[in-house]
Design an enzyme around this catalytic site. Structure first.
Site, short mmCIF file in Angstrom:
data_model
loop_
_atom_site.label_atom_id
_atom_site.label_comp_id
_atom_site.label_asym_id
_atom_site.label_seq_id
_atom_site.Cartn_x
_atom_site.Cartn_y
_atom_site.Cartn_z
N ASN A 23 32.91 8.05 15.92
CA ASN A 23 32.56 6.77 15.34
C ASN A 23 33.69 5.83 15.77
O ASN A 23 34.59 5.55 14.99
CB ASN A 23 32.47 6.86 13.81
CG ASN A 23 32.16 5.51 13.17
OD1 ASN A 23 31.64 4.61 13.81
ND2 ASN A 23 32.51 5.36 11.91
N PRO A 24 33.68 5.42 17.04
CA PRO A 24 34.82 4.68 17.58
C PRO A 24 34.78 3.23 17.13
O PRO A 24 33.73 2.75 16.70
CB PRO A 24 34.56 4.77 19.09
CG PRO A 24 33.06 4.76 19.19
CD PRO A 24 32.56 5.50 17.99
N PHE B 200 40.59 3.91 7.97
CA PHE B 200 39.20 3.48 7.89
C PHE B 200 38.39 4.30 6.88
O PHE B 200 38.48 5.53 6.85
CB PHE B 200 38.59 3.60 9.29
CG PHE B 200 37.15 3.19 9.38
CD1 PHE B 200 36.15 4.14 9.40
CD2 PHE B 200 36.80 1.85 9.46
CE1 PHE B 200 34.81 3.77 9.50
CE2 PHE B 200 35.48 1.47 9.56
CZ PHE B 200 34.48 2.43 9.58
#
Lengths: 350, 169
Positions: free
Chosen positions: A240-241, A134
């Protein structure tokens, strides 16, 4: 000689005929029909303009920014603005031109710029990027600012020894940025993806922060006990799941859906699957008055507040913060102690 | 989001894909800022500590980030920050780096310098330092030219004079 290398360049760029309707296949660095290398020599500025037009014609988003970042990177700069006119109007060498073509061709397949140039900046750090790990978003820079502001407000924070736990570290942006700003901080970072663990490790080494960072391959959803055994009480938990709603996964732009790990994005039906697990774990891993800082979907704050009130007695909701675009984006919660209790101080500031 | 506007009493206009909002500064909006409101941005430039402090309430920040959900849902590389100082109308645009956060901080640095010039005119530290720097460069250039001229004359003298030692240079 230029023409011969043209054909060779085409081959080594891996040009294939596009699939049906000219669409490129996903998840592979395959090229759409790449524009031909120029017959004569071109300057950096001309290359930027040429590829801006190519991107525009093929519907690639941010056409100008994309070509600017790629060309700047090849000239060893971060932005086109940092290069002087002289460099920008010099002819590129043949190697440089072929490199421009190679990288810009990747962008044609909607590969994010950050993956094309294999790096990006997060606050003051330059981090290596690699699909499908990510890519840090600008909003998350603010999450780090929030944590820093809070820590600096606390008495004696400058000297105090804090340990922070990051769940879902990805490329390591949050932990590494905190470590860089706080020389006294120690951090433990987790991710369920081995690729993320590897990339965070690589970035930690590049930034020489590996001494204060432990990185573990753990899935908090399936193995919360493992987390507890990895570190003692921490003063802060940051994350920041994955927080997207499953129904929103279908409408993601190609840059995201084709190249980034869906497990880093999909939070389930209400986007709260991973978040709930983290919040359940939080009181067990936090020291007294320890805090949770989390980035979420704008719809989440009231949902999280209600859910925590019912399901996580030792955690009290402190406040919601907005991001730079004015959307509710960050939730701050605190571990209640026996004195403060679960009811004290909740609900007043939101 | 529009429900927050009356509650917060901030200027907030949405126009196509551009968002102007009161600058969230370092402590965003949902709770009152501490008294003694002045947020001094002390990033960088140690020798320019007399620059005017910025009051975040007087700033509006523009982000061209689109109308989508933001966050994890999109990956955009645009990071240009436009900062407006409402009382003076001064606007600073910054896209120096690839980090939005860094651009915001730099925009504020630049804003402090511009406010200094606006408030103090010629007495502004910024202008004084600039002038000094220009003067130093001019003096340097003058010295370099003088040296070059001396060398030129010396060479000329050597070339034209067959009797060494006759010339004084």
């Amino acid at each position: 000689m230029w023409r011969r290398s043209l054909r060779a360049a085409r081959r080594c760029l891996g040009c294939r005929s596009p699939g049906p309707q000219g669409m490129c296949s996903s998840h592979a660095v395959r090229t759409c029909s790449a524009p031909a290398l120029p017959a004569g020599r071109i300057t950096a500025l001309q290359a930027v303009e040429l590829w801006r037009r190519h991107f525009e014609e093929r519907g690639v988003t941010e056409p100008h920014l994309s070509s600017q970042y790629i060309v700047a990177h090849l000239l060893r700069a971060k932005t086109i603005q940092s290069l002087d006119q002289e460099r920008l109007t010099e002819f590129l060498s043949r190697e440089e031109t072929e490199q421009v073509w190679k990288l810009c061709t990747r962008r044609l397949s909607r590969m994010p710029v950050q993956y094309v140039i294999e790096e990006w900046d997060f606050r003051e750090l330059t981090l290596k990027m690699r699909p499908p790990v990510f890519i840090p978003r600008p909003e998350t820079e603010e999450l780090v600012e929030l944590v820093l502001a809070d820590l600096q407000r606390k008495s004696g924070a400058a000297d105090a020894q804090h340990t922070c736990l990051e769940v879902g570290c990805g490329s390591g942006a949050i932990s590494l940025s905190l470590l860089k700003s706080l020389p006294q901080l120690k951090a433990v970072a987790l991710d369920q993806s081995q690729a993320a663990v590897d990339l965070t490790t690589e970035n930690a080494l590049r930034l020489r922060l590996q001494d204060r960072l432990q990185i573990h391959h753990v899935d908090v959803m399936t193995d919360p006990e493992a987390v507890l055994s990895l570190c003692g009480p921490v003063s802060l938990l940051v994350s920041n799941p994955p927080y997207l709603f499953s129904e929103d996964m279908a409408s993601l732009e190609p840059e995201v859906s084709r190249f980034e790990d869906h497990a880093a994005l999909d939070g389930g039906e209400d986007g709260l699957n991973v978040i709930k697990h983290i919040l359940t774990l939080a009181p067990q891993i936090l020291s007294d008055h320890g805090r949770v800082y989390m980035e979420v979907d704008p719809r989440h704050p009231p949902l999280i507040r209600r859910w925590v009130e019912v399901n996580v007695e030792e955690l009290q909701y402190v406040e919601t913060r907005l991001d730079i675009t004015g959307r509710p984006r960050f939730c701050i919660l605190q571990k209640a102690t026996a004195e403060t209790g679960p009811q004290a101080g909740s609900g007043l500031r939101n | 989001m529009s429900g927050l506007v009356p509650f917060l009493g901030r200027v907030y206009t949405l126009s196509s894909r551009v968002l102007w909002r009161a600058s969230p500064g370092v402590s965003p909006l949902l709770r009152p800022l501490p008294t003694g409101l002045t947020c001094v941005f002390t990033v960088g430039k140690k020798d320019l500590t007399d620059l005017p402090a910025l009051i975040e309430d007087e700033l509006e920040e523009q982000f061209v980030r689109g109308s989508g959900p933001g966050g994890q849902a999109t990956n955009k590389t645009s990071n240009c920050v436009v900062l407006k100082h409402v009382p003076t109308g001064i606007v600073v645009k910054c896209h120096q780096t690839r980090s939005v956060d860094t651009n915001r901080k730099r925009a504020r640095e630049i804003m402090r310098e511009k406010l200094d010039v606006a408030y103090k005119g010629d007495l502004s530290e910024v202008l004084v330092k600039k002038k000094e720097s220009v003067q130093r460069k001019q003096e340097k250039r003058k010295k370099v030219n003088e040296n070059l001229e001396k060398k030129r004359q010396f060479k000329e003298a050597l070339a034209t004079d067959s009797k060494p030692g006759n010339d004084t240079v």
